[in-house]
Design an enzyme around this catalytic site. Structure first.
Site, short mmCIF file in Angstrom:
data_model
loop_
_atom_site.label_atom_id
_atom_site.label_comp_id
_atom_site.label_asym_id
_atom_site.label_seq_id
_atom_site.Cartn_x
_atom_site.Cartn_y
_atom_site.Cartn_z
N ASP A 1 -7.46 10.66 2.21
CA ASP A 1 -6.76 10.54 0.79
C ASP A 1 -8.04 11.57 -0.17
O ASP A 1 -7.54 12.00 -1.13
CB ASP A 1 -6.58 9.32 0.36
N ASP A 2 -9.22 11.34 0.27
CA ASP A 2 -10.00 12.22 -0.50
C ASP A 2 -9.74 13.76 -0.68
O ASP A 2 -9.96 14.56 -1.54
CB ASP A 2 -11.76 11.98 0.21
N ASN B 1 -8.52 -4.73 0.08
CA ASN B 1 -8.21 -4.36 1.62
C ASN B 1 -9.46 -4.61 2.21
O ASN B 1 -8.97 -4.86 3.63
CB ASN B 1 -7.79 -2.90 1.40
N GLU C 1 -12.07 -4.36 -2.56
CA GLU C 1 -11.57 -3.10 -2.10
C GLU C 1 -12.58 -2.59 -1.25
O GLU C 1 -13.86 -2.73 -1.72
CB GLU C 1 -11.23 -2.52 -3.15
N ASN D 1 -14.29 0.57 -1.28
CA ASN D 1 -15.53 1.48 -2.00
C ASN D 1 -16.28 0.23 -2.72
O ASN D 1 -17.45 0.61 -2.95
CB ASN D 1 -14.72 2.46 -2.97
N HIS E 1 -4.62 6.83 -2.06
CA HIS E 1 -5.34 6.30 -3.30
C HIS E 1 -6.13 7.35 -3.98
O HIS E 1 -6.00 7.21 -5.37
CB HIS E 1 -6.53 5.26 -2.64
N ASP E 2 -6.97 7.94 -3.45
CA ASP E 2 -7.99 8.83 -4.53
C ASP E 2 -7.26 10.07 -5.22
O ASP E 2 -7.85 10.03 -6.42
CB ASP E 2 -8.97 9.53 -3.28
C1 BDR Z 1 -10.64 3.58 -0.83
O1 BDR Z 1 -11.13 3.44 0.54
C2 BDR Z 1 -11.30 4.50 1.32
O2 BDR Z 1 -11.06 4.58 2.73
C3 BDR Z 1 -10.32 5.63 0.68
O3 BDR Z 1 -10.86 7.07 0.77
C4 BDR Z 1 -10.26 5.32 -0.63
O4 BDR Z 1 -11.29 6.02 -1.63
C5 BDR Z 1 -9.33 3.04 -0.71
O5 BDR Z 1 -9.78 1.64 -0.62
CA CA Z 2 -12.72 7.88 -0.65
#
Ligand code: BDR
Ligand code: CA
Length: 313
Positions: free
Chosen positions: A14-15, A159, A165, A167, A240-241
């Site tokens: 997603d980055d 998550n 979460e 990060n 997400h990102d």
């Molecule tokens: C975040 O965690 C990473 O795995 C993803 O790139 C995103 O930044 C989502 O929880």
């Molecule tokens: Ca990320």
């Protein structure tokens, strides 16, 4: 005038989409990309960042590698989602620009300090290790950045743990530093990014562009879809990102709520939780420097992402 941004990231599927969005939308000017150990090792995510910029014909954008691991804790990678390489099983063409050996943290500081106060936005979409170190090493950057827009945290469900979460949970001490500095922060947490679902219909829109880049993005999304299905029982993956980049491009895409946010460092069950205080009336910006994204205009968001991929050709 485009907004000047630095993206601090750990690509990461997603980055990668976030980098493409930034490179393909004229409303932001990507000053540079810094990397941090997160989804995969620092070496892998730095390679991936350079390769993705290559895909976007943005090889002239500086890339600096930062911290390989969190400030205090052991590193943790997210191979079950992003694969062993960090980009699933998609192999991108090797980056052409030679690797730049300077460290990300002094580069972030020098870049912010050299520019007009209030002109640089920090977009942080990985663990916050580099950003925290930069704030400690040169506290004057806190007043000089326009805003920190970060993907991380969750007001409700996590998550990485039931409440945290990835990060933030990866480097909670760094996140604690960042949230407790006085700069304006907009947090794009899971409450928001779980609305950025790449449905089959959205993906068909990307496929319909018919370019090599669109095909590559679609393959990245296929990997992400499979991983999210297997690991998290999501039929469609949350991308997400790019939400953080999209908000900088046009704040209308996200409805925010201003509230104090702090990071839990003591809890046995809640380490890395972003605790948002939603009690009472919404404070004003002078009373509270943090806000969280609550509602995404998903159709506007996907239009932006698709248009950026189209523009990159
Ligand atoms: C975040 O965690 C990473 O795995 C993803 O790139 C995103 O930044 C989502 O929880
Ligand atoms: Ca990320």
């Amino acid at each position: 005038m485009p907004k000047d941004i630095i993206i601090d990231c750990d690509p990461g599927l997603d980055d990668a989409v976030a980098l493409l969005l930034a490179a393909g939308d004229d409303r932001v000017n990507l000053l540079g990309v810094t990397t941090v150990g997160g989804n995969q090792s620092l070496e892998k995510v730095t390679y991936n960042a350079r390769a993705v910029l290559g895909l976007a014909h943005a090889d002239d954008v500086p890339v600096r590698a930062g911290c390989p691991r969190p400030l205090v804790r052991e590193g943790r990678v997210a191979a079950s989602i992003h694969g062993d390489s960090g980009l699933g099983d998609v192999e991108l063409p090797a980056p052409v620009r030679p690797f730049d050996p300077g460290h990300a943290v002094p580069w972030i500081i020098d870049t912010i300090m050299a520019r007009e106060p209030g002109s640089t936005t920090l977009v942080a979409i990985g663990p916050l290790t580099n950003i925290a170190l930069a704030a400690r090493l040169e506290p004057r950057i806190v007043d000089r950045v326009r805003e920190v827009v970060l993907m991380g945290g969750a007001v409700h469900t996590g998550n990485s743990s039931p409440v945290a979460e990835f990060n933030i949970r990866t480097d909670p001490e760094a996140a604690h530093i960042v949230f407790n500095e006085a700069w304006p922060i907009t947090m794009m947490g899971l409450d928001l990014t779980h609305q950025a679902l790449c449905t089959r219909e959205v993906q068909a829109g990307i496929d319909a562009l018919g370019t090599d880049l669109a095909r590559t993005v679609s393959k990245l999304i296929d990997g992400y879809r499979a991983a999210y299905r297997q690991d998290r029982a999501f039929p469609n993956p949350p991308i997400h990102d790019p939400c953080a980049v999209a908000y900088v491009i046009d704040p209308q895409v996200v409805q925010t709520c201003r509230c104090p946010v702090d990071v839990e460092l003591q809890g046995a069950l809640t380490l890395g939780m972003t605790v948002a205080d939603l009690r009472g009336a919404e404070p004003g910006p002078d009373e509270c420097h943090t806000q969280v994204g609550m509602q995404l205009d998903a159709s506007m968001f996907w239009q932006m992402v698709t248009a950026a991929i189209e523009k990159l050709g």
